[in-house]
Design a protein around this motif. Sequence first.
Motif, mmCIF file in Angstrom:
data_model
loop_
_atom_site.group_PDB
_atom_site.id
_atom_site.type_symbol
_atom_site.label_atom_id
_atom_site.label_comp_id
_atom_site.label_asym_id
_atom_site.label_seq_id
_atom_site.Cartn_x
_atom_site.Cartn_y
_atom_site.Cartn_z
ATOM 1 N N LEU A 57 0.800 -1.414 0.178
ATOM 2 C CA LEU A 57 0.002 0.041 0.076
ATOM 3 C C LEU A 57 1.016 1.246 -0.029
ATOM 4 O O LEU A 57 1.551 1.476 0.967
ATOM 5 C CB LEU A 57 -0.974 -0.038 1.365
ATOM 6 N N ALA A 58 0.973 1.909 -1.110
ATOM 7 C CA ALA A 58 1.863 3.041 -1.443
ATOM 8 C C ALA A 58 1.147 4.343 -1.084
ATOM 9 O O ALA A 58 -0.326 4.101 -1.008
ATOM 10 C CB ALA A 58 2.304 3.093 -2.779
ATOM 11 N N GLY A 59 1.916 5.521 -0.684
ATOM 12 C CA GLY A 59 1.209 6.527 -0.481
ATOM 13 C C GLY A 59 2.096 7.877 -0.726
ATOM 14 O O GLY A 59 3.253 7.677 -1.564
ATOM 15 N N HIS A 60 2.035 8.976 -0.349
ATOM 16 C CA HIS A 60 2.882 9.857 -0.191
ATOM 17 C C HIS A 60 2.940 10.885 -1.424
ATOM 18 O O HIS A 60 2.773 12.338 -1.665
ATOM 19 C CB HIS A 60 4.463 9.729 -0.170
ATOM 20 N N ALA A 61 2.531 10.013 -2.678
ATOM 21 C CA ALA A 61 2.493 10.636 -3.977
ATOM 22 C C ALA A 61 1.165 11.190 -4.422
ATOM 23 O O ALA A 61 1.018 11.904 -5.667
ATOM 24 C CB ALA A 61 3.235 9.960 -5.009
ATOM 25 N N VAL A 71 5.173 -8.169 -6.873
ATOM 26 C CA VAL A 71 4.342 -7.417 -5.705
ATOM 27 C C VAL A 71 3.150 -6.725 -6.349
ATOM 28 O O VAL A 71 3.487 -5.840 -7.389
ATOM 29 C CB VAL A 71 5.654 -6.924 -5.210
ATOM 30 N N LEU A 72 2.041 -6.669 -5.772
ATOM 31 C CA LEU A 72 1.008 -5.885 -6.144
ATOM 32 C C LEU A 72 1.332 -4.444 -5.446
ATOM 33 O O LEU A 72 0.868 -4.511 -4.039
ATOM 34 C CB LEU A 72 -0.158 -6.693 -5.988
ATOM 35 N N ILE A 73 0.990 -3.636 -6.275
ATOM 36 C CA ILE A 73 1.350 -2.232 -5.556
ATOM 37 C C ILE A 73 0.056 -1.437 -5.978
ATOM 38 O O ILE A 73 -0.319 -1.413 -7.160
ATOM 39 C CB ILE A 73 2.574 -1.316 -6.127
#
Length: 466
Positions: free
Chosen positions: A257-261, A273-275
């Motif tokens: 689980l990405a974020g920030h952008a 890897v599922l992003i």
Amino acid sequence: MKNRVKKLCALLLAFSMVFGIGLVPPSNAEMVESPETVNITILGTSDVHAFIYPWEYKLGEEDSDAGLAKVYSVVKEVMDENPDAILIDNGDTIQGTELTDVYKNDDTTVFPIIDVMNYMEYDSWTLGNHEFNYGLDVLERIMADAEFPVIAANVYNDDGSNYVLPYIVKEINGIKIGILGMVTPNIPRWDGDKVENLEFVSLIDDAKKWVKVLREDEKVDIVIASLHAGVEPEYWEDGGDGARAVAEQVPEIDAILAGHAHEDIEGELINGVLIAEPKRYGNRVKRFDFIMEKNGDYWDLKEKTSYNYDTNSYEAAPEILDLAEEYHQATLDYVNTPIGEATGDFVPVGEIMGIPTAQIQDTALVDFINKVQMKYTGADVSLAALFISESNLLEGPLTIKDAAYIYKYDNTLYETEVTGAELKSMMEWSANYFNTYKPGDVTISFNPDIRGYNYDMFSGVEYDID
């Protein structure tokens, strides 16, 4: 004929599994194939930035796809389908709206966004870079309000101990899920003196370290990295501040689980890897589904899919609106406090649709910001960026929300000495925001790899960009 039908059904099932990432929100009934198969659902938010109500305080108007009140409507829908779903937050949670300005130093009440998250029964909160904006005393007081674990594996005290928990482990129907929290290691660049007793290390290095712990010591069946960083790196040459490099070098992670952008990424496979990333402000709610199949004493991951719910199509949950009504009203009263009057518009009407006037010509707005900075530092030259490219101060009464609109972050103002050559180098670097003219171009264009808040404009020196 029966065998042909079976083969066709198998092919169709395989097709739907392979291409299921992000197409439709899967139901639990669709996922469960047999008594030995279990669907694990994880819901995630990121970069909520203190939005509770679907309301933009800087403009004084509704924001129809923002706020935890909208998010909770999605959460309730999914929980009705799968009561064992896990709910996590990926950071940049406490800073953002003017609600934070009202309550960040108030130690007489639970911090509003945490109060709401407690009600929603979040399972974990990964720290984001903006959590550190107000210093550790404020952050630690707010963390103490949380009735759920706070995680960030790659943040260490100066004695080498973890600042907060590195991970949590949840168990559902005999399946162990490890949720690893990490945050961009660039925080000392932005909040240096506020975090001088902390160390922020490479996402790659700590992912390797803690995923090994989760797999070998905790014996988890699924690893989720709640990683407060964008897919692409920002400053580190080896990619150690971005999710892509983590996926490339730590394939033992099942999903990130990405974020920030603040990107809207429904699902992308990188090295298996599922992003995915759920945009910002509660615009999206991320859903991961993991199909687990029993294999003797173990569980095998058979399939993983992801989907982003668009909260614009959901009503705000009345329970959250009621819970946060007092916080909302106090913030409205604050932002509508009069602070002055403008005798004219600070930015003229744009000449080219879609191109911010304040970024292509001298304006009273940028001059005003720079003059304030020069007044309080005594500097000869000042530089500032517009965080909202279309921001303006319009003729008439001004309130706190107008000031917040032109300068949305609680940044720290620094004064430093530079040589003329260094100043020119800074200005050339900033001008990279513009694309170099090419024959056939009909207007100005901008470098898509440079964010608008990295384009600084200067006062105290005359210059042209050619």
